[in-house]
Write a protein that holds these residues in place. Structure first.
Motif, PDB file in Angstrom:
ATOM      1  N   GLU A 166       0.957  -1.223   0.131  1.00 24.95           N
ATOM      2  CA  GLU A 166       0.003  -0.118  -0.140  1.00 24.95           C
ATOM      3  C   GLU A 166       0.631   1.323   0.091  1.00 24.95           C
ATOM      4  O   GLU A 166       0.965   1.877  -1.079  1.00 24.95           O
ATOM      5  CB  GLU A 166      -0.854   0.050   1.301  1.00 24.95           C
ATOM      6  N   VAL A 167       1.396   1.420   1.244  1.00 26.45           N
ATOM      7  CA  VAL A 167       2.133   2.820   1.483  1.00 26.45           C
ATOM      8  C   VAL A 167       3.040   2.769   2.543  1.00 26.45           C
ATOM      9  O   VAL A 167       2.634   1.916   3.343  1.00 26.45           O
ATOM     10  CB  VAL A 167       1.056   3.946   1.435  1.00 26.45           C
ATOM     11  N   ILE A 168       3.918   3.870   2.546  1.00 17.78           N
ATOM     12  CA  ILE A 168       4.625   4.229   3.694  1.00 17.78           C
ATOM     13  C   ILE A 168       3.979   5.312   4.631  1.00 17.78           C
ATOM     14  O   ILE A 168       3.872   6.200   3.769  1.00 17.78           O
ATOM     15  CB  ILE A 168       6.139   4.052   3.904  1.00 17.78           C
ATOM     16  N   VAL A 169       3.541   5.007   5.823  1.00 20.85           N
ATOM     17  CA  VAL A 169       3.074   6.242   6.533  1.00 20.85           C
ATOM     18  C   VAL A 169       3.894   6.533   7.619  1.00 20.85           C
ATOM     19  O   VAL A 169       4.621   5.833   8.400  1.00 20.85           O
ATOM     20  CB  VAL A 169       1.471   5.854   7.054  1.00 20.85           C
ATOM     21  N   GLU A 170       3.581   7.896   8.117  1.00 16.44           N
ATOM     22  CA  GLU A 170       4.330   8.441   9.170  1.00 16.44           C
ATOM     23  C   GLU A 170       3.376   8.364  10.518  1.00 16.44           C
ATOM     24  O   GLU A 170       2.296   8.787  10.341  1.00 16.44           O
ATOM     25  CB  GLU A 170       5.006   9.747   9.053  1.00 16.44           C
ATOM     26  N   SER A 171       3.971   7.854  11.716  1.00 19.11           N
ATOM     27  CA  SER A 171       2.963   7.892  12.760  1.00 19.11           C
ATOM     28  C   SER A 171       3.811   7.762  14.152  1.00 19.11           C
ATOM     29  O   SER A 171       5.231   7.538  13.857  1.00 19.11           O
ATOM     30  CB  SER A 171       2.139   6.691  12.785  1.00 19.11           C
ATOM     31  N   ARG A 172       3.312   7.883  15.377  1.00 19.29           N
ATOM     32  CA  ARG A 172       4.181   7.819  16.591  1.00 19.29           C
ATOM     33  C   ARG A 172       4.081   6.257  16.631  1.00 19.29           C
ATOM     34  O   ARG A 172       3.153   5.393  16.208  1.00 19.29           O
ATOM     35  CB  ARG A 172       3.238   8.319  17.527  1.00 19.29           C
ATOM     36  N   LEU A 173       5.103   5.667  17.541  1.00 14.14           N
ATOM     37  CA  LEU A 173       5.380   4.391  17.977  1.00 14.14           C
ATOM     38  C   LEU A 173       4.840   4.683  19.302  1.00 14.14           C
ATOM     39  O   LEU A 173       5.053   5.630  20.158  1.00 14.14           O
ATOM     40  CB  LEU A 173       6.705   4.039  17.934  1.00 14.14           C
ATOM     41  N   THR A 174       4.076   3.549  19.952  1.00 20.36           N
ATOM     42  CA  THR A 174       3.774   3.730  21.191  1.00 20.36           C
ATOM     43  C   THR A 174       4.026   2.163  21.875  1.00 20.36           C
ATOM     44  O   THR A 174       4.161   1.120  21.186  1.00 20.36           O
ATOM     45  CB  THR A 174       2.296   3.875  21.532  1.00 20.36           C
ATOM     46  N   GLU A 212       1.125  -2.920  14.639  1.00 19.41           N
ATOM     47  CA  GLU A 212      -0.223  -2.710  14.527  1.00 19.41           C
ATOM     48  C   GLU A 212      -0.838  -1.322  14.855  1.00 19.41           C
ATOM     49  O   GLU A 212      -0.398  -0.657  15.555  1.00 19.41           O
ATOM     50  CB  GLU A 212      -1.107  -3.735  15.082  1.00 19.41           C
ATOM     51  N   LEU A 213      -1.712  -0.849  14.050  1.00 21.42           N
ATOM     52  CA  LEU A 213      -2.471   0.326  14.579  1.00 21.42           C
ATOM     53  C   LEU A 213      -3.297   0.201  15.861  1.00 21.42           C
ATOM     54  O   LEU A 213      -4.169  -0.426  16.078  1.00 21.42           O
ATOM     55  CB  LEU A 213      -3.372   0.821  13.175  1.00 21.42           C
ATOM     56  N   THR A 214      -2.956   1.468  16.529  1.00 22.99           N
ATOM     57  CA  THR A 214      -3.810   1.764  17.582  1.00 22.99           C
ATOM     58  C   THR A 214      -4.285   3.286  17.729  1.00 22.99           C
ATOM     59  O   THR A 214      -3.648   4.109  17.023  1.00 22.99           O
ATOM     60  CB  THR A 214      -3.057   1.357  18.991  1.00 22.99           C
ATOM     61  N   PRO A 253      -9.340  14.489  25.689  1.00 24.60           N
ATOM     62  CA  PRO A 253      -8.256  14.230  24.943  1.00 24.60           C
ATOM     63  C   PRO A 253      -8.645  13.917  23.470  1.00 24.60           C
ATOM     64  O   PRO A 253      -9.470  13.121  23.126  1.00 24.60           O
ATOM     65  CB  PRO A 253      -7.206  13.295  25.349  1.00 24.60           C
ATOM     66  N   VAL A 254      -8.003  14.530  22.470  1.00 29.40           N
ATOM     67  CA  VAL A 254      -8.365  13.983  21.012  1.00 29.40           C
ATOM     68  C   VAL A 254      -7.210  12.790  20.726  1.00 29.40           C
ATOM     69  O   VAL A 254      -6.316  12.752  21.386  1.00 29.40           O
ATOM     70  CB  VAL A 254      -8.027  15.168  19.906  1.00 29.40           C
ATOM     71  N   LEU A 255      -7.599  11.881  20.078  1.00 30.76           N
ATOM     72  CA  LEU A 255      -6.684  10.796  19.632  1.00 30.76           C
ATOM     73  C   LEU A 255      -6.132  11.093  18.390  1.00 30.76           C
ATOM     74  O   LEU A 255      -6.431  11.597  17.367  1.00 30.76           O
ATOM     75  CB  LEU A 255      -7.826   9.511  19.687  1.00 30.76           C
ATOM     76  N   ILE A 256      -4.911  10.458  18.360  1.00 27.99           N
ATOM     77  CA  ILE A 256      -4.159  10.117  17.177  1.00 27.99           C
ATOM     78  C   ILE A 256      -3.677   8.736  16.928  1.00 27.99           C
ATOM     79  O   ILE A 256      -3.689   7.864  17.708  1.00 27.99           O
ATOM     80  CB  ILE A 256      -2.659  11.130  17.350  1.00 27.99           C
ATOM     81  N   PRO A 257      -3.661   8.504  15.453  1.00 26.70           N
ATOM     82  CA  PRO A 257      -3.004   7.018  15.266  1.00 26.70           C
ATOM     83  C   PRO A 257      -1.637   6.892  15.545  1.00 26.70           C
ATOM     84  O   PRO A 257      -0.674   7.800  15.682  1.00 26.70           O
ATOM     85  CB  PRO A 257      -3.225   7.271  13.767  1.00 26.70           C
ATOM     86  N   ALA A 258      -1.408   5.642  16.153  1.00 25.46           N
ATOM     87  CA  ALA A 258       0.088   5.332  16.371  1.00 25.46           C
ATOM     88  C   ALA A 258      -0.103   3.754  16.205  1.00 25.46           C
ATOM     89  O   ALA A 258      -0.846   3.287  15.918  1.00 25.46           O
ATOM     90  CB  ALA A 258       0.231   5.660  18.035  1.00 25.46           C
ATOM     91  N   PHE A 259       1.435   3.510  16.104  1.00 31.71           N
ATOM     92  CA  PHE A 259       1.633   2.011  15.827  1.00 31.71           C
ATOM     93  C   PHE A 259       2.392   1.415  17.172  1.00 31.71           C
ATOM     94  O   PHE A 259       3.057   1.908  17.820  1.00 31.71           O
ATOM     95  CB  PHE A 259       2.343   1.705  14.778  1.00 31.71           C
ATOM     96  N   ARG A 260       2.033   0.309  17.525  1.00 31.23           N
ATOM     97  CA  ARG A 260       2.725  -0.468  18.633  1.00 31.23           C
ATOM     98  C   ARG A 260       3.105  -1.865  18.096  1.00 31.23           C
ATOM     99  O   ARG A 260       2.539  -2.524  17.288  1.00 31.23           O
ATOM    100  CB  ARG A 260       1.698  -0.609  19.614  1.00 31.23           C
ATOM    101  N   PRO A 261       4.153  -2.486  18.738  1.00 33.36           N
ATOM    102  CA  PRO A 261       4.548  -3.746  18.472  1.00 33.36           C
ATOM    103  C   PRO A 261       3.592  -4.810  18.685  1.00 33.36           C
ATOM    104  O   PRO A 261       2.681  -4.848  19.448  1.00 33.36           O
ATOM    105  CB  PRO A 261       5.868  -3.825  19.498  1.00 33.36           C
TER     106      PRO A 261
END
Length: 131
Positions: free
Chosen positions: A83-91, A105-107, A118-126
């Motif tokens: 698909e694509v490479i996305v920029e995101s936070r890691l958590t 995986e997305l969280t 709080p507003v939510l933002i997409p992040a990825f976790r192991p």
């Protein structure tokens, strides 16, 4: 769920990022641009860490709208296969445990965990063995 921007994630549970597939070429981008050239598509919720860095200073405001008390975070480029490479936070991972190629995986996480609403933002976790 109050997300930082409209059209960023699906309303599914759990949500997926919304990318855009160019109607003419099939190329996928994120986020989905407005207009008729792209059709919105739900992107894969899983991917692998392609590259990363540690954000060690508070970004300029605007556009940064996070907490005043800054804590460093990991910024990732996540490859969503085919698909694509996305920029995101890691958590949910210590900086020293981050590895290129680790499965993710997305969280959704709060931009400011101490905010009343709080507003939510997409992040990825192991995920898998990397979790």
């Amino acid at each position: 769920m109050r997300v930082i921007a409209e059209g960023l994630v699906t309303e599914d549970t759990p949500p997926s990022l919304i990318g855009g597939r160019e109607r003419e070429s099939g190329r996928v981008v994120f986020p989905c641009p407005p207009g008729e050239r792209y059709e919105p598509v739900a992107l894969s919720r899983t991917g692998t860490l392609w590259s990363y860095t540690i954000q060690r200073y508070r970004p300029k405001s605007p556009p940064y709208a996070g907490p005043e008390a800054f804590r460093p975070w990991a910024v990732a480029y996540v490859e969503l296969p085919g698909e694509v490479i996305v920029e995101s936070r890691l958590t949910d991972v210590a900086f020293e445990d981050i590895r290129i190629g680790m499965p993710l995986e997305l969280t959704m996480i709060p931009l400011d965990p101490e905010a009343a609403d709080p507003v939510l933002i997409p992040a990825f976790r192991p995920t898998g063995a990397a979790a």
